[in-house]
Enzyme design. Structure first.
Site, short mmCIF file in Angstrom:
data_model
loop_
_atom_site.label_atom_id
_atom_site.label_comp_id
_atom_site.label_asym_id
_atom_site.label_seq_id
_atom_site.Cartn_x
_atom_site.Cartn_y
_atom_site.Cartn_z
N LYS A 171 -2.14 -78.18 -3.24
CA LYS A 171 -3.04 -77.08 -2.89
C LYS A 171 -2.29 -75.94 -2.16
O LYS A 171 -2.70 -74.80 -2.22
CB LYS A 171 -4.17 -77.58 -1.99
C1 LIG Z 1 -6.97 -81.52 -5.50
C2 LIG Z 1 -6.08 -82.61 -5.95
C3 LIG Z 1 -6.14 -83.10 -7.27
C4 LIG Z 1 -7.15 -82.60 -8.27
O1 LIG Z 1 -6.88 -81.29 -8.68
P1 LIG Z 1 -8.00 -80.40 -9.38
O2 LIG Z 1 -7.40 -79.06 -9.52
O3 LIG Z 1 -9.18 -80.41 -8.46
O4 LIG Z 1 -8.32 -81.03 -10.68
C5 LIG Z 1 -5.24 -84.08 -7.63
N1 LIG Z 1 -4.34 -84.58 -6.76
C6 LIG Z 1 -4.27 -84.13 -5.48
C7 LIG Z 1 -3.27 -84.75 -4.57
C8 LIG Z 1 -5.12 -83.14 -5.04
O5 LIG Z 1 -5.03 -82.71 -3.78
#
Ligand SMILES: *Cc1c(COP(=O)(O)O)cnc(C)c1O
Length: 501
Positions: free
Chosen positions: A116
């Site tokens: 993120k």
């Molecule tokens: C948010 C997240 C996901 C999922 O990603 P999306 O874009 O919501 O599909 C997968 N793995 C981790 C570690 C995340 O923080």
């Protein structure tokens, strides 16, 4: 370039408006009206510049009401070696075993150890500039629903950013101990963190309702404030994710792993469908991608959707060891539907209404055929997730987290079923240290210590890998936020926190 709403094609907004507002008034998501097209020569130019250069090129093609200086400033401030540990914020680890060629795209070297950060380190720069352009003088109130990683990354990105306040809601029993510790110890004058008595979908629905509630919106306006979103419903979250797929491709060309023009697959551990959708945009801009492998944990609503064409959220919700994927309503799927229906916003509005009212919708045969052409869906439960972590560690000396392991497992299933030898980029989305207990359990038979930080230390000793600095520092950090509320108290909690109730 302008943006439309997925639920009302007649709505047209600028890039800065799309980012400042986050979501369209009628509940639709903003999507680009057209996509820039990159030839192989354009992609070749990307191989000749670094990550920041790649980001500047792509951002400037999408954010037409930003000046070159604004884009340069945002990119330079976000993707520093100081924040991401090296000049390339998204390095690749290659694992070639026979005909299986995996490129693990490590997106977790940022300040909060999850992918993120790739978007949330730059979003505050884009958002404050966007608000200045379209709503000059207003304060942006960022509301976030989190399944663990978004919350922390958003708090870290927005902390003490002038002209913003940020409030994060997380499900009280739905995040890992490390994720919780990261959030409740968050520093900054403009931050607030609240646990809700519900799951992630409750938090996300609650936040969406607050965004689209006219009374609350008016109250904010009276106080010279404006809501915005740091969730992946915000276009400013998705766009930075497009960059790292181009960057990965360029790095693979430079490393001699592929030739310019060769196709790759992409395998993504998926929750809200933002990360995988970014790769779909990249393909539609000209990046040679063969297949999108959508990996889910036991909350396999997307696997079923891709296989059957029916999206049915009326099912048991599982709390798993990959909590950032514990999601039954994948918001960004709405954007995919919009593009696959040939931008039919009436159709999308109808499907979303059906999802809201009946918890289910089914797409028509034409759309299903397009899904089949591009996507392959698979899932993996906790037991197999841990098995995959253990195998990858023992066989390839690579330690991965629980989310990444789901993608590796599903990619293995894909490989067995199809025999497709296309080199595959696997989105590695978090540091194993964010999920120390499940990871340690997967690589050892010994009894685990009780304490989270003792497990972190043991994981480091056992695997001879380094603990990310910001996680190590949490051990002695002061807890600042302990407030819990019911889901239906969320609107009241927001207004009280802003002192405008
Ligand atoms: C948010 C997240 C996901 C999922 O990603 P999306 O874009 O919501 O599909 C997968 N793995 C981790 C570690 C995340 O923080």
């Amino acid at each position: 370039m302008n943006y439309n709403s997925t639920r009302d094609k007649n709505k047209v907004v600028s890039a800065s408006q799309a980012i400042a507002q986050g979501i369209s008034e009628e509940g639709g998501l903003f999507v680009p009206q057209s996509l820039p097209q990159y030839t192989l020569d354009d992609i070749k130019s990307l191989t000749e510049v670094d990550y920041r250069g790649r980001a500047k090129k792509i951002f400037s093609d999408f954010l037409s009401d930003f000046t070159r200086e604004e884009i340069n400033e945002s990119v330079e401030a976000a993707y520093t070696a100081e924040k991401f540990g090296s000049e390339n914020p998204a390095p690749i680890s290659y694992i070639d075993s026979g005909e299986k060629k995996m490129a693990l795209l490590e997106l977790w070297h940022g300040p909060t150890s999850a992918f993120k950060d790739m978007a949330l380190q730059i979003l505050p720069h884009l958002l404050t500039k966007s608000v200045k352009k379209t709503y000059a003088g207003k304060e942006a109130v960022i509301l976030v629903a989190t399944s663990g990683d978004t919350g922390k990354a958003a708090l870290e990105g927005f902390r003490d950013v002038d002209g913003t306040k940020i409030m994060v809601f997380y499900p009280v029993d739905g995040v890992s101990p490390m994720q919780k510790r990261q959030m409740v110890t968050q520093k900054g004058k403009n931050v607030n963190v609240v646990a809700i008595k519900g799951n992630f979908d409750d938090a996300q629905t609650g936040v969406k309702r607050i965004f689209t509630n006219p009374e609350i919106k008016d109250k904010l306006a009276e106080n010279n404030m404006l809501f915005s979103s740091a969730n992946s419903i915000n276009w400013g979250r998705l766009l930075p994710q497009v960059v790292y797929y181009f960057s990965a491709y360029a790095d693979m060309v430079n490393a001699g792993k592929i030739k310019l023009g060769d196709k790759i697959n992409v395998a993504v551990p998926t929750g809200n469908f933002g990360n995988i959708l970014a790769s779909f945009y990249a393909m539609n801009m000209g990046l040679p991608i063969n297949k999108f492998i959508c990996a889910s944990n036991s909350n396999n609503v997307l696997t079923d959707f891709i296989r059957t064409g029916t999206y049915d959220k009326k099912r048991k919700f599982y709390t798993t060891i990959s909590p950032s994927m514990d999601i039954l309503v994948s918001s960004n799927l709405e954007r995919l539907l919009y593009h696959l229906t040939g931008e039919d916003s009436d159709k999308v509005a109808e499907l979303m209404k059906s999802l809201n009212e009946n918890g289910v919708y089914t797409v028509d045969g034409e759309l299903k055929a397009k899904l089949d052409k591009y996507f392959w869906g698979g899932c993996c439960d906790d037991e197999n997730t841990q098995k995959t972590i253990g195998e990858l560690y023992r066989n390839d000396n690579y330690l991965c987290d629980t989310h990444t392991a789901v993608a590796v497992n599903v990619y293995n299933q894909y490989f067995e079923e199809t025999g497709d030898k296309t080199p595959t980029v696997i989105a590695s989305t978090a540091s194993p240290y964010k999920f120390a207990k499940a990871v340690l359990e997967s690589v050892t038979d010994e009894k685990l210590p009780d304490d989270e930080f003792a497990m972190v230390d043991e994981l480091s000793e056992k695997t001879n890998t380094a603990i990310p600095g910001p996680l190590a520092g949490l051990k002695n950090a002061e807890e600042r936020f302990s407030f819990e509320c019911e889901v239906d108290e969320m609107p009241k909690t927001v207004l009280e926190s802003l002192s405008i109730s």
